[in-house]
Motif scaffolding. Structure first.
Motif, PDB file in Angstrom:
ATOM      1  N   PRO A   1       0.824  -1.203   0.000  1.00 61.00           N
ATOM      2  CA  PRO A   1       0.000   0.000   0.000  1.00 61.00           C
ATOM      3  C   PRO A   1       0.862   1.259   0.000  1.00 61.00           C
ATOM      4  O   PRO A   1       1.741   1.420   0.831  1.00 61.00           O
ATOM      5  N   VAL A   2       0.625   2.108  -0.969  1.00 64.52           N
ATOM      6  CA  VAL A   2       1.317   3.380  -1.063  1.00 64.52           C
ATOM      7  C   VAL A   2       0.259   4.462  -0.926  1.00 64.52           C
ATOM      8  O   VAL A   2      -0.762   4.429  -1.595  1.00 64.52           O
ATOM      9  N   ASP A   3       0.497   5.388  -0.045  1.00 65.52           N
ATOM     10  CA  ASP A   3      -0.472   6.441   0.217  1.00 65.52           C
ATOM     11  C   ASP A   3      -0.174   7.651  -0.658  1.00 65.52           C
ATOM     12  O   ASP A   3       0.944   8.161  -0.670  1.00 65.52           O
ATOM     13  N   PHE A   4      -1.194   8.095  -1.377  1.00 65.38           N
ATOM     14  CA  PHE A   4      -1.076   9.249  -2.264  1.00 65.38           C
ATOM     15  C   PHE A   4      -1.999  10.360  -1.802  1.00 65.38           C
ATOM     16  O   PHE A   4      -3.059  10.105  -1.232  1.00 65.38           O
ATOM     17  N   LEU A   5      -1.590  11.573  -2.097  1.00 62.90           N
ATOM     18  CA  LEU A   5      -2.422  12.748  -1.872  1.00 62.90           C
ATOM     19  C   LEU A   5      -2.629  13.389  -3.233  1.00 62.90           C
ATOM     20  O   LEU A   5      -1.669  13.845  -3.858  1.00 62.90           O
ATOM     21  N   ASP A   6      -3.855  13.390  -3.714  1.00 63.21           N
ATOM     22  CA  ASP A   6      -4.172  14.018  -4.994  1.00 63.21           C
ATOM     23  C   ASP A   6      -4.514  15.476  -4.744  1.00 63.21           C
ATOM     24  O   ASP A   6      -5.324  15.783  -3.858  1.00 63.21           O
ATOM     25  N   LEU A   7      -3.899  16.378  -5.527  1.00 60.54           N
ATOM     26  CA  LEU A   7      -4.203  17.794  -5.401  1.00 60.54           C
ATOM     27  C   LEU A   7      -4.145  18.472  -6.756  1.00 60.54           C
ATOM     28  O   LEU A   7      -3.505  17.994  -7.685  1.00 60.54           O
TER      29      LEU A   7
END
Length: 96
Positions: A12-18
């Motif tokens: 699991p890789v955590d991403f922040l979309d902005l």
């Protein structure tokens, strides 16, 4: 995907979309690690800059139960799947 004995390993890789405008305002680049803080906790995520995210909003997935993103919200989870419930919270985004 359901075959037993395979070499499939999910990391699991955590991403922040902005949005690109928000990324530019905060001097963040696509693929850069960022710190996201809420009143519940802090998480280190990888920024993904995308036009699909509305300006002024960010999105991160809560798909993986062991995800660091889960520290940003309360700890309520679905009683059947044990996955965190869909949540909305105010956050602050900053370069590490």
């Amino acid at each position: 995907m359901t075959r037993r004995g395979g070499n499939l390993a999910l990391d699991p890789v955590d991403f922040l979309d902005l949005h690109p405008d928000d990324a530019a305002r905060h001097e963040l680049r696509d693929g850069e690690r960022v710190t996201v803080e809420s009143r519940h906790g802090r998480a280190r995520l990888i920024a993904r800059v995308s036009e699909q995210t509305a300006p002024g909003q960010v999105f991160c997935s809560f798909h993986f139960p062991a995800s660091g993103v889960n520290r940003l919200t309360s700890d309520h989870a679905d009683t059947v799947t044990s996955c965190p419930e869909y949540k909305v919270t105010a956050v602050r985004v900053a370069a590490p």
